[in-house]
Design a protein around this motif. Structure first.
Motif, PDB file in Angstrom:
ATOM      1  N   SER A 160       0.869  10.571   2.776  1.00  0.00           N
ATOM      2  CA  SER A 160       1.410   9.332   3.345  1.00  0.00           C
ATOM      3  C   SER A 160       1.087   8.173   2.406  1.00  0.00           C
ATOM      4  CB  SER A 160       0.819   9.031   4.727  1.00  0.00           C
ATOM      5  OG  SER A 160      -0.543   8.644   4.602  1.00  0.00           O
ATOM      6  N   ALA A 161       1.779   7.067   2.594  1.00  0.00           N
ATOM      7  CA  ALA A 161       1.435   5.860   1.832  1.00  0.00           C
ATOM      8  C   ALA A 161       0.065   5.342   2.261  1.00  0.00           C
ATOM      9  CB  ALA A 161       2.490   4.786   2.041  1.00  0.00           C
ATOM     10  N   THR A 162      -0.275   5.561   3.524  1.00  0.00           N
ATOM     11  CA  THR A 162      -1.588   5.129   4.013  1.00  0.00           C
ATOM     12  C   THR A 162      -2.700   5.824   3.219  1.00  0.00           C
ATOM     13  OG1 THR A 162      -0.607   4.821   6.183  1.00  0.00           O
ATOM     14  CG2 THR A 162      -3.006   4.979   6.105  1.00  0.00           C
ATOM     15  N   THR A 169       2.996  -7.616   7.042  1.00  0.00           N
ATOM     16  CA  THR A 169       3.073  -6.232   6.592  1.00  0.00           C
ATOM     17  C   THR A 169       2.681  -5.301   7.717  1.00  0.00           C
ATOM     18  OG1 THR A 169       2.389  -4.668   4.847  1.00  0.00           O
ATOM     19  CG2 THR A 169       0.690  -6.141   5.696  1.00  0.00           C
ATOM     20  N   VAL A 221       2.730  -7.033  -1.012  1.00  0.00           N
ATOM     21  CA  VAL A 221       3.625  -6.112  -0.302  1.00  0.00           C
ATOM     22  C   VAL A 221       5.063  -6.566  -0.556  1.00  0.00           C
ATOM     23  CG1 VAL A 221       4.254  -5.192   1.970  1.00  0.00           C
ATOM     24  CG2 VAL A 221       1.874  -5.838   1.496  1.00  0.00           C
ATOM     25  N   ASP A 245       1.931  -2.637  -2.751  1.00  0.00           N
ATOM     26  CA  ASP A 245       2.392  -1.819  -1.628  1.00  0.00           C
ATOM     27  C   ASP A 245       3.917  -1.887  -1.651  1.00  0.00           C
ATOM     28  OD1 ASP A 245       3.184  -0.589   0.681  1.00  0.00           O
ATOM     29  OD2 ASP A 245       1.639  -1.503   1.959  1.00  0.00           O
ATOM     30  N   SER A 298       5.961   0.311  -0.342  1.00  0.00           N
ATOM     31  CA  SER A 298       6.461   1.253   0.671  1.00  0.00           C
ATOM     32  C   SER A 298       7.935   1.017   0.982  1.00  0.00           C
ATOM     33  CB  SER A 298       5.647   1.113   1.957  1.00  0.00           C
ATOM     34  OG  SER A 298       4.327   1.544   1.744  1.00  0.00           O
ATOM     35  N   HIS A 299       8.397  -0.258   0.832  1.00  0.00           N
ATOM     36  CA  HIS A 299       9.795  -0.590   1.129  1.00  0.00           C
ATOM     37  C   HIS A 299      10.674  -0.535  -0.110  1.00  0.00           C
ATOM     38  CE1 HIS A 299       8.414  -3.497   4.621  1.00  0.00           C
ATOM     39  NE2 HIS A 299       7.884  -2.286   4.721  1.00  0.00           N
ATOM     40  N   SER A 326       6.049   4.887   0.094  1.00  0.00           N
ATOM     41  CA  SER A 326       6.039   5.691   1.321  1.00  0.00           C
ATOM     42  C   SER A 326       7.343   6.485   1.416  1.00  0.00           C
ATOM     43  CB  SER A 326       5.943   4.783   2.556  1.00  0.00           C
ATOM     44  OG  SER A 326       6.139   5.555   3.743  1.00  0.00           O
ATOM     45  N   LYS A 337      12.056   5.012   5.494  1.00  0.00           N
ATOM     46  CA  LYS A 337      12.042   4.377   4.170  1.00  0.00           C
ATOM     47  C   LYS A 337      13.254   4.840   3.337  1.00  0.00           C
ATOM     48  CE  LYS A 337       8.373   2.398   5.649  1.00  0.00           C
ATOM     49  NZ  LYS A 337       6.960   2.569   5.433  1.00  0.00           N
ATOM     50  N   GLY A 369       4.979  11.298   3.784  1.00  0.00           N
ATOM     51  CA  GLY A 369       4.551  11.426   2.391  1.00  0.00           C
ATOM     52  C   GLY A 369       4.391  10.082   1.729  1.00  0.00           C
ATOM     53  N   TYR A 426       7.161  -8.586  10.657  1.00  0.00           N
ATOM     54  CA  TYR A 426       6.068  -7.833  11.223  1.00  0.00           C
ATOM     55  C   TYR A 426       5.258  -8.728  12.141  1.00  0.00           C
ATOM     56  CZ  TYR A 426       6.507  -3.855   8.048  1.00  0.00           C
ATOM     57  OH  TYR A 426       6.944  -2.743   7.400  1.00  0.00           O
TER      58      TYR A 426
END
Ligand SMILES: *Cc1c(COP(=O)(O)O)cnc(C)c1O
Length: 399
Positions: A59-61, A85, A137, A163, A165-166, A189, A194, A201, A336
Motif C-alpha cells: 500500500s502507499a501507507t 490530505t 501531497v 505523496d 498517491s493521486h 498508491s 487511484k 498496493g 479532504y
C-alpha cells in the motif's frame, strides 16, 4: 436515499480482459508472493517515471512508513505535511514515534503553500525545531511547486517525500512525477480509486541507492540473503540474517500482475480523465463554484475533479448540495477533512482554526465523479443534475 439512477454504483477501476488474464496466468505460475512479476512492475514504473529505483509494497501507507524510516525519521523527529490530505500522509510519522505538524495550503492550488512553508521554517529555525521530513501531497493529481520546496529542503536540511498517491502520470516542469528530480522519495498508491490499480498496493521511488536498499530491507522483515549486507559470515546457501527491524509489506504477484497490466493503459486512462476534466470545466463555468486550476508548468493526472462552492453566493449548505446530488445518483465525495481536525489529531493537541485555508476549503469542497469508464452521456447527466441543484438554490434566493 431516493432517486437512485445507478451512476453512483459505477466502479472506479477499469479492469479489462488482459488484466484478468495476467492475474489468472500468475495464479498458475510458480510464485504467488513477491517474485518476478512484481519486479517487472517495478521496472515498468521506474522506466515510465524515469527514476532509478522502485520498491513495490502492499500500500502507499506502507510505502510512506518505510520511506520515513529509510530517511532516518525516528523518535523525537518531526514531519510536516499538508492538512488537505488523507490521514496516511501524517500517520507515517507517528508510526516512527516522530511528531507531526502541518503547513497550510495555497487557496488556489490547494497544495502545500511554499511561501507558508518558508515562513514556518524561519520560525522553526528560531525555536530550533526544524522538520526532518516534509511530505508535500500532490492534491487531485497536480504536482506541488516542488522546485521551491526542494530549494527550501537544501537551505534548511530536511528530506522530501512526495505523496504522489493521486499523481502517477502527472508532470511538473517537464519531469514526470516520480522522477524524484525535486525530492528524495516519491510514493504512489494503487488503491482501486487511484489512476492505476493493483487491488491494494503502493510503490516507493528514489534515485538514492542507499535509500532504495534500506527500503527493500524494511519491506521484508529487515532480512537479507545478500552476504555483502550481513554482519558476519554466511553459514551457507540456506542462511539469512535479520539486520533491521522490518515488516511484511511485500506486494504479492497477483497485485504485481494486475499493476503491470494496468500500467500498459496508464496514458489512455489519464487522457480520458483529462477530457472529462475539460468537459466539466467548460460546462460548469457559469456556476457559483471555483473550478480546479492547474499551474502552467504542471500536467495533472486528474485523480479528482474538486470544485469549491462559493458559499456566500448560494442559499444551500454544502451538505444540502451534496445530499441533493447524491440523492439524484451522482457519486460526489469530499476531499479532504483537514487531518488536524480528526479526533485523533485533536487528542495530540491540534485545534480547529490552526490551518484556516484548508478548513475553509473543506467547508465548500465537493469532488465530482471522474474515472476512465465514465461516458460523456453519464457526465452530461451529472452536469444536468448539478445545474438543477444550483438552479433550485437560486430560486430559494429569489424567494
Ligand atoms: C490513497 C492515499 C494514500 C493511501 O494509499 P493506500 O495505498 O490506500 O495506502 C495516501 N495518501 C494519499 C494522499 C492518498 O490519496
Amino acid at each position: 436515499m431516493k432517486g437512485y439512477t445507478g451512476l453512483r454504483s459505477k466502479k472506479q477501476q477499469d479492469i479489462n480482459s488482459n488484466d484478468i488474464q495476467a492475474v489468472v496466468d500468475t495464479l498458475e505460475s510458480n510464485y504467488l508472493t513477491q517474485g518476478p512479476t512484481v519486479e517487472k512492475f517495478e521496472e515498468g514504473v521506474a522506466s515510465y517515471c524515469n527514476v532509478q529505483y522502485a520498491i513495490a509494497v502492499n500500500s502507499a501507507t506502507s510505502a510512506l512508513h518505510i520511506a520515513c524510516l529509510a530517511l532516518g525519521l525516528k523518535k523525537g523527529g518531526l514531519l510536516w505535511t499538508s492538512p488537505n490530505t488523507f490521514v496516511a500522509s501524517a500517520n507515517c510519522a507517528l508510526y516512527c514515534d516522530a511528531d507531526v505538524d502541518f503547513v497550510d495550503i495555497d487557496p488556489t492550488t490547494h497544495n502545500m503553500c511554499p511561501e507558508k512553508l518558508s515562513e514556518k521554517l524561519k520560525q522553526a529555525k528560531k525555536c530550533n525545531r526544524l522538520p526532518d521530513v516534509v511530505v508535500p501531497v500532490h492534491f487531485s493529481g497536480a504536482s506541488c511547486d516542488m522546485s521551491k520546496i526542494y530549494a527550501l529542503s537544501k537551505e534548511y536540511g530536511f528530506k522530501v517525500i512526495e505523496d504522489a498517491s493521486h499523481a502517477i502520470g502527472g508532470v511538473y516542469k517537464g519531469h514526470k512525477v516520480g522522477s524524484c528530480q525535486f525530492s528524495d522519495i516519491t510514493v504512489f498508491s494503487f488503491h482501486p480509486v487511484k489512476i492505476i490499480t493493483s487491488g491494494e498496493g503502493g510503490m516507493l521511488l528514489t534515485n538514492n541507492s542507499d535509500v532504495a536498499s534500506k527500503a527493500a530491507l524494511l519491506r521484508s522483515h529487515g532480512i537479507t540473503r545478500d552476504s555483502d549486507k550481513m554482519k558476519s559470515p554466511s553459514h551457507g546457501p540456506w542462511y539469512y540474517q535479520q539486520v533491521e527491524l522490518g515488516f511484511n509489506y511485500r506486494m504479492n504477484e497477483l497485485s504485481g500482475a494486475l499493476g503491470l497490466s494496468q500500467l500498459q493503459r496508464i496514458d489512455e486512462f489519464i487522457a480520458r480523465r483529462t477530457e472529462l476534466a475539460a468537459r466539466y470545466s467548460s460546462a460548469l463555468r457559469e456556476l457559483p463554484v471555483i473550478l480546479p486550476s492547474v499551474p502552467d508548468d504542471v500536467v495533472s493526472s486528474w485523480h479528482l475533479y474538486p470544485v469549491r462552492i462559493i458559499l456566500d453566493e448560494v442559499s444551500m449548505s454544502r451538505r444540502e448540495i451534496f445530499e441533493h446530488l447524491w440523492g439524484s445518483g451522482v457519486a460526489v465525495n469530499v476531499h479532504y477533512i483537514p487531518v488536524h481536525t480528526q479526533p485523533y489529531y485533536l487528542s495530540l493537541g491540534f485545534q480547529p482554526g490552526m490551518f484556516p485555508e484548508s478548513e475553509s476549503y473543506y467547508d465548500g469542497a465537493i469532488s465530482l465523479p471522474i474515472y476512465y469508464a465514465l461516458s460523456n452521456k453519464q457526465q452530461d447527466l451529472i452536469i444536468q443534475s448539478i445545474y438543477s441543484v444550483f438552479s433550485s438554490c437560486k430560486e430559494l434566493v429569489i424567494c
